[in-house]
Each structure stands twice: as structure tokens, then as C-alpha cells.
Scaffold this motif. Sequence first.
Motif, PDB file in Angstrom:
ATOM      1  N   ASP A  27      43.361  -4.996  -2.382  1.00  0.00           N
ATOM      2  CA  ASP A  27      43.142  -3.796  -1.565  1.00  0.00           C
ATOM      3  C   ASP A  27      42.592  -2.623  -2.371  1.00  0.00           C
ATOM      4  O   ASP A  27      41.707  -1.905  -1.897  1.00  0.00           O
ATOM      5  CB  ASP A  27      44.448  -3.368  -0.878  1.00  0.00           C
ATOM      6  CG  ASP A  27      44.869  -4.328   0.226  1.00  0.00           C
ATOM      7  OD1 ASP A  27      44.011  -5.081   0.728  1.00  0.00           O
ATOM      8  OD2 ASP A  27      46.058  -4.310   0.587  1.00  0.00           O
ATOM      9  N   ASP A  28      43.095  -2.419  -3.588  1.00  0.00           N
ATOM     10  CA  ASP A  28      42.607  -1.306  -4.400  1.00  0.00           C
ATOM     11  C   ASP A  28      41.142  -1.496  -4.780  1.00  0.00           C
ATOM     12  O   ASP A  28      40.384  -0.534  -4.882  1.00  0.00           O
ATOM     13  CB  ASP A  28      43.477  -1.092  -5.641  1.00  0.00           C
ATOM     14  CG  ASP A  28      43.547  -2.310  -6.553  1.00  0.00           C
ATOM     15  OD1 ASP A  28      43.487  -3.456  -6.053  1.00  0.00           O
ATOM     16  OD2 ASP A  28      43.690  -2.113  -7.781  1.00  0.00           O
ATOM     17  N   SER A  31      39.005  -0.706  -1.669  1.00  0.00           N
ATOM     18  CA  SER A  31      38.917   0.748  -1.544  1.00  0.00           C
ATOM     19  C   SER A  31      37.914   1.323  -2.543  1.00  0.00           C
ATOM     20  O   SER A  31      37.080   2.160  -2.187  1.00  0.00           O
ATOM     21  CB  SER A  31      40.300   1.359  -1.750  1.00  0.00           C
ATOM     22  OG  SER A  31      40.240   2.747  -1.697  1.00  0.00           O
ATOM     23  N   LEU A  34      34.320   0.425  -1.451  1.00  0.00           N
ATOM     24  CA  LEU A  34      33.868   1.173  -0.284  1.00  0.00           C
ATOM     25  C   LEU A  34      33.594   2.633  -0.634  1.00  0.00           C
ATOM     26  O   LEU A  34      32.633   3.225  -0.130  1.00  0.00           O
ATOM     27  CB  LEU A  34      34.871   1.056   0.860  1.00  0.00           C
ATOM     28  CG  LEU A  34      34.933  -0.332   1.502  1.00  0.00           C
ATOM     29  CD1 LEU A  34      36.070  -0.400   2.516  1.00  0.00           C
ATOM     30  CD2 LEU A  34      33.606  -0.704   2.154  1.00  0.00           C
ATOM     31  N   GLN A  35      34.388   3.220  -1.530  1.00  0.00           N
ATOM     32  CA  GLN A  35      34.113   4.579  -1.992  1.00  0.00           C
ATOM     33  C   GLN A  35      32.840   4.608  -2.835  1.00  0.00           C
ATOM     34  O   GLN A  35      32.045   5.549  -2.747  1.00  0.00           O
ATOM     35  CB  GLN A  35      35.303   5.119  -2.787  1.00  0.00           C
ATOM     36  CG  GLN A  35      36.493   5.442  -1.912  1.00  0.00           C
ATOM     37  CD  GLN A  35      37.677   5.906  -2.738  1.00  0.00           C
ATOM     38  OE1 GLN A  35      37.525   6.703  -3.662  1.00  0.00           O
ATOM     39  NE2 GLN A  35      38.859   5.414  -2.412  1.00  0.00           N
ATOM     40  N   SER A  61      34.653  -2.702   5.723  1.00  0.00           N
ATOM     41  CA  SER A  61      36.070  -2.625   5.350  1.00  0.00           C
ATOM     42  C   SER A  61      36.921  -3.724   5.966  1.00  0.00           C
ATOM     43  O   SER A  61      37.975  -4.045   5.456  1.00  0.00           O
ATOM     44  CB  SER A  61      36.646  -1.259   5.734  1.00  0.00           C
ATOM     45  OG  SER A  61      36.580  -1.082   7.129  1.00  0.00           O
ATOM     46  N   THR A  96      34.117   5.532  -8.496  1.00  0.00           N
ATOM     47  CA  THR A  96      35.185   4.546  -8.319  1.00  0.00           C
ATOM     48  C   THR A  96      34.831   3.169  -8.870  1.00  0.00           C
ATOM     49  O   THR A  96      35.717   2.330  -9.014  1.00  0.00           O
ATOM     50  CB  THR A  96      35.583   4.414  -6.841  1.00  0.00           C
ATOM     51  OG1 THR A  96      34.436   4.026  -6.083  1.00  0.00           O
ATOM     52  CG2 THR A  96      36.161   5.715  -6.322  1.00  0.00           C
TER      53      THR A  96
END
Length: 146
Positions: A27-28, A31, A34-35, A61, A96
Motif C-alpha cells: 500500500d505504501d 501511494s 500515485l503521488q 489506484s 515520492t
Amino acid sequence: MFILSKFVLSHLVVANSLQSYTPPCHDDEISALLQFKQSFVINMSASSYEGAYPKISSWKSNNNCCSWDGIECDEETHHVIGLASCLYGSINSNNTIFHLVHLESLNLADNHFDFSQIPHTIRNFPKLRYLNLYFSMLSGQVPSEV
């Protein structure tokens, strides 16, 4: 014979679905990716190569990032270990992408990073074995640690 053919057909369907199964990524990392995607403009002219396209445009996502175009995941740990795309925009040390600490391969070739400085955090990938910055429109020095 009919029953046997149904049995064989059902096993083929199950075998085929297992072959196309891609384990979920973390999940991280979803994220962070996507960022990362949001920090760039999707622009077909970012690349000078005919047929190149911004792979990030297909990232959603609700999908498993290990199946995204331009992403490679470790088959055992499911961590993102490879990234390649066709991008337009600036990149800095706060991006990110530098949260993807399991990266082994980073292909930033053939992107247009608007002559931004090579981020010093590019040295923060302890497992990085392959780095391609060719024709990426970056400026400055590659950190000596790389």
C-alpha cells in the motif's frame, strides 16, 4: 466423455487464471507511485522516440501496481523493484519516488525533467543496481555515491 471434457476444461480455466495472477504490491508503494504520477504532466512529446508513451497514464489506484505498465515487482516480496516511464516535468529530492527503497532498477531515460537538478536523494536506493539517466533533460552532477 462429456463429463471428462467438462473436467479438463474447468482445470484449464483455473490454470490459466493462476498464470495471470499478479500478487498485490504494498500500500505504501501504491501511494508513493500515485503521488509520483501526480507530480508530472502526461505529455506525449516528453519523449523523442516514436512510439514512446507515458506509462503512468494507465496507473489507477484500484489496480495492483505490480501489473502497471513500467513497474516491475519482486516475485517473492512484491516490492516495487523497477520503474520506467515517459515523463514531463521537474523532479526534486522530495519526490515520492525516493520512498521506493527497494528499487533495483530505475530507468529515467528519455524523459523531459525540465533541466531540474539531479536530486541528491537518488543515492538513497540501497539496492539500486541499474540507473539510466540518458536523455532525461536533467542537469548537474550524479552524486558520487551512485
